[in-house]
Design an enzyme around this catalytic site. Structure first.
Site, PDB file in Angstrom:
ATOM      1  N   LYS A  50       0.833  -1.207   0.000  1.00  8.18           N
ATOM      2  CA  LYS A  50       0.000   0.000   0.000  1.00  8.18           C
ATOM      3  C   LYS A  50       0.868   1.257   0.000  1.00  8.18           C
ATOM      4  O   LYS A  50       0.635   2.184  -0.775  1.00  8.18           O
ATOM      5  CB  LYS A  50      -0.927   0.013   1.227  1.00  8.18           C
ATOM      6  CG  LYS A  50      -1.866  -1.184   1.302  1.00  8.18           C
ATOM      7  CD  LYS A  50      -2.850  -1.078   2.477  1.00  8.18           C
ATOM      8  CE  LYS A  50      -2.185  -1.075   3.841  1.00  8.18           C
ATOM      9  NZ  LYS A  50      -1.575  -2.370   4.219  1.00  8.18           N
ATOM     10  N   ARG A  91      -9.340   0.372   9.177  1.00  8.94           N
ATOM     11  CA  ARG A  91      -8.819  -0.954   9.465  1.00  8.94           C
ATOM     12  C   ARG A  91      -9.811  -1.793  10.258  1.00  8.94           C
ATOM     13  O   ARG A  91      -9.524  -2.950  10.544  1.00  8.94           O
ATOM     14  CB  ARG A  91      -7.570  -0.783  10.330  1.00  8.94           C
ATOM     15  CG  ARG A  91      -6.287  -1.301   9.730  1.00  8.94           C
ATOM     16  CD  ARG A  91      -5.200  -0.966  10.734  1.00  8.94           C
ATOM     17  NE  ARG A  91      -3.960  -1.606  10.451  1.00  8.94           N
ATOM     18  CZ  ARG A  91      -2.977  -1.066   9.750  1.00  8.94           C
ATOM     19  NH1 ARG A  91      -3.119   0.110   9.198  1.00  8.94           N
ATOM     20  NH2 ARG A  91      -1.849  -1.722   9.600  1.00  8.94           N
ATOM     21  N   ARG A 102      12.058  -6.171   4.975  1.00  9.34           N
ATOM     22  CA  ARG A 102      11.829  -4.763   4.634  1.00  9.34           C
ATOM     23  C   ARG A 102      12.726  -3.828   5.456  1.00  9.34           C
ATOM     24  O   ARG A 102      12.936  -4.035   6.637  1.00  9.34           O
ATOM     25  CB  ARG A 102      10.354  -4.412   4.912  1.00  9.34           C
ATOM     26  CG  ARG A 102      10.033  -2.937   4.704  1.00  9.34           C
ATOM     27  CD  ARG A 102       8.562  -2.693   4.595  1.00  9.34           C
ATOM     28  NE  ARG A 102       7.861  -2.745   5.875  1.00  9.34           N
ATOM     29  CZ  ARG A 102       6.557  -2.499   6.012  1.00  9.34           C
ATOM     30  NH1 ARG A 102       5.821  -2.218   4.939  1.00  9.34           N
ATOM     31  NH2 ARG A 102       6.003  -2.558   7.195  1.00  9.34           N
ATOM     32  N   ARG A 158      11.806  -1.372  10.865  1.00  2.62           N
ATOM     33  CA  ARG A 158      10.727  -0.978  11.776  1.00  2.62           C
ATOM     34  C   ARG A 158      10.646  -1.943  12.949  1.00  2.62           C
ATOM     35  O   ARG A 158      10.827  -3.138  12.790  1.00  2.62           O
ATOM     36  CB  ARG A 158       9.397  -0.993  11.023  1.00  2.62           C
ATOM     37  CG  ARG A 158       9.029   0.362  10.453  1.00  2.62           C
ATOM     38  CD  ARG A 158       7.830   0.293   9.570  1.00  2.62           C
ATOM     39  NE  ARG A 158       6.683  -0.403  10.140  1.00  2.62           N
ATOM     40  CZ  ARG A 158       5.492  -0.473   9.561  1.00  2.62           C
ATOM     41  NH1 ARG A 158       5.300   0.119   8.390  1.00  2.62           N
ATOM     42  NH2 ARG A 158       4.510  -1.116  10.126  1.00  2.62           N
ATOM     43  N   ARG A 175       0.236  -9.282  13.298  1.00  2.00           N
ATOM     44  CA  ARG A 175      -0.387  -8.274  12.420  1.00  2.00           C
ATOM     45  C   ARG A 175      -1.241  -8.946  11.354  1.00  2.00           C
ATOM     46  O   ARG A 175      -2.314  -8.448  11.007  1.00  2.00           O
ATOM     47  CB  ARG A 175       0.687  -7.390  11.778  1.00  2.00           C
ATOM     48  CG  ARG A 175       1.233  -6.342  12.760  1.00  2.00           C
ATOM     49  CD  ARG A 175       2.620  -5.865  12.386  1.00  2.00           C
ATOM     50  NE  ARG A 175       2.654  -5.130  11.145  1.00  2.00           N
ATOM     51  CZ  ARG A 175       3.769  -4.915  10.444  1.00  2.00           C
ATOM     52  NH1 ARG A 175       4.925  -5.389  10.876  1.00  2.00           N
ATOM     53  NH2 ARG A 175       3.714  -4.228   9.336  1.00  2.00           N
TER      54      ARG A 175
HETATM   55  P1  ADP Z   1       1.320  -2.115   8.189  1.00  2.00           P
HETATM   56  O1  ADP Z   1       0.209  -1.853   7.206  1.00  2.00           O
HETATM   57  O2  ADP Z   1       2.633  -2.385   7.530  1.00  2.00           O
HETATM   58  O3  ADP Z   1       0.976  -3.113   9.262  1.00  2.00           O
HETATM   59  P2  ADP Z   1       1.116   0.604   9.254  1.00  2.00           P
HETATM   60  O4  ADP Z   1       2.349   1.405   9.083  1.00  2.00           O
HETATM   61  O5  ADP Z   1      -0.070   0.934   8.441  1.00  2.00           O
HETATM   62  O6  ADP Z   1       1.609  -0.869   9.043  1.00  2.00           O
HETATM   63  O7  ADP Z   1       0.670   0.575  10.789  1.00  2.00           O
HETATM   64  C1  ADP Z   1       1.544   0.227  11.827  1.00  2.00           C
HETATM   65  C2  ADP Z   1       0.782   0.071  13.153  1.00  2.00           C
HETATM   66  O8  ADP Z   1       0.120   1.301  13.483  1.00  2.00           O
HETATM   67  C3  ADP Z   1      -0.331  -0.970  13.143  1.00  2.00           C
HETATM   68  O9  ADP Z   1       0.148  -2.277  13.407  1.00  2.00           O
HETATM   69  C4  ADP Z   1      -1.233  -0.441  14.279  1.00  2.00           C
HETATM   70  O10 ADP Z   1      -0.711  -0.725  15.553  1.00  2.00           O
HETATM   71  C5  ADP Z   1      -1.156   1.057  14.087  1.00  2.00           C
HETATM   72  N1  ADP Z   1      -2.223   1.546  13.181  1.00  2.00           N
HETATM   73  C6  ADP Z   1      -2.062   2.112  11.952  1.00  2.00           C
HETATM   74  N2  ADP Z   1      -3.245   2.435  11.402  1.00  2.00           N
HETATM   75  C7  ADP Z   1      -4.198   2.054  12.287  1.00  2.00           C
HETATM   76  C8  ADP Z   1      -5.623   2.100  12.302  1.00  2.00           C
HETATM   77  N3  ADP Z   1      -6.332   2.597  11.265  1.00  2.00           N
HETATM   78  N4  ADP Z   1      -6.280   1.608  13.386  1.00  2.00           N
HETATM   79  C9  ADP Z   1      -5.601   1.109  14.432  1.00  2.00           C
HETATM   80  N5  ADP Z   1      -4.265   1.019  14.481  1.00  2.00           N
HETATM   81  C10 ADP Z   1      -3.551   1.493  13.434  1.00  2.00           C
END
Ligand code: ADP
Ligand code: ZN
Length: 209
Positions: free
Chosen positions: A13, A88, A127, A155, A166
């Site tokens: 994404k 999400r 990554r 990360r 996740r």
């Molecule tokens: P990825 O899609 O690679 O898992 P992101 O960078 O989008 O990672 O998000 C990292 C973390 O941030 C998630 O695992 C969660 O803990 C938090 N997070 C991000 N967006 C949301 C969301 N919309 N709702 C709840 N937690 C979120």
């Protein structure tokens, strides 16, 4: 274009969003990036979010809905936005619909970047990201960013145990949104298990760009 990007963590994404931003200059609203910035700055939000993020769990809905709602008030989003990592959960999707209808700016598409979970564990554990410019690369890039020379790092949540959690969280809480957006006739599915440039060509075609 008002779009949301759907797909498992590591589906690509962020990579596709970066390409869209580069070509069309549309604001990229990545809740993950916003939260990581808050953690790095040590703000109250960052302190609240960090333990959830390190475990690979979701930050509570009310926190994240507030963050995105505020961001959508900024004038730069009036001509379009790319939401990445939000919504999400079902409550987040419902809150987004309510906010966008209030603003009179409905979604044009929900773009699902579809990748098999098996492929994802590998992608995420190898990554690496640039601290300076946000470039998303891999172990193979070595310690310095090929784009800007900044420091490449891993990360905190890209270790195997957290990645598996996740993916579970994605299956349980986020994948129901696929049916939700299909029901709204907004869903567009792209095969994400190909070269990023090939995926991007499909993305543009699907969005009539
Ligand atoms: P990825 O899609 O690679 O898992 P992101 O960078 O989008 O990672 O998000 C990292 C973390 O941030 C998630 O695992 C969660 O803990 C938090 N997070 C991000 N967006 C949301 C969301 N919309 N709702 C709840 N937690 C979120
Ligand atoms: Zn860089």
């Amino acid at each position: 274009m008002n779009i949301v990007l759907l797909g498992a963590p590591g589906a690509g994404k962020g990579t596709q969003a970066a390409k869209l931003v580069e070509e069309f200059n549309t604001p990229h609203i990545s809740t993950g990036d916003m939260l990581r910035a808050a953690v790095a700055a040590g703000t109250e939000l960052g302190l609240k979010a960090k333990s959830y993020m390190d475990a690979g769990d979701l930050v509570p809905d009310d926190v994240i809905i507030g963050l995105v709602t505020e961001r959508l008030q900024e004038p730069d989003t009036a001509n379009g936005f790319i939401l990445d990592g939000f919504p999400r959960t079902s409550p987040q999707a419902v809150a987004l619909d309510a906010e966008l209808s209030k603003l009179g700016r409905p979604l044009d598409a929900a773009l699902l970047i579809d990748v098999d979970p098996e492929v994802i564990v590998n992608r995420l554990t190898s990554r690496r990201m640039c601290r300076a410019c946000g470039y998303i690369g891999t172990e193979a890039d070595g310690p310095t960013c090929p784009k800007c020379g900044g420091e490449m790092y891993q990360r905190d949540d890209d270790n195997e145990a957290t990645v598996r959690n996740r993916l579970d969280v994605y299956e349980k809480s986020t994948s129901p949104l696929i049916d939700y957006y299909r029901g709204c006739e907004l869903l567009v599915t792209i095969d994400g298990d190909r070269d990023p440039n090939v995926v991007y060509a499909d993305v543009k075609e699907a969005l009539n760009l």
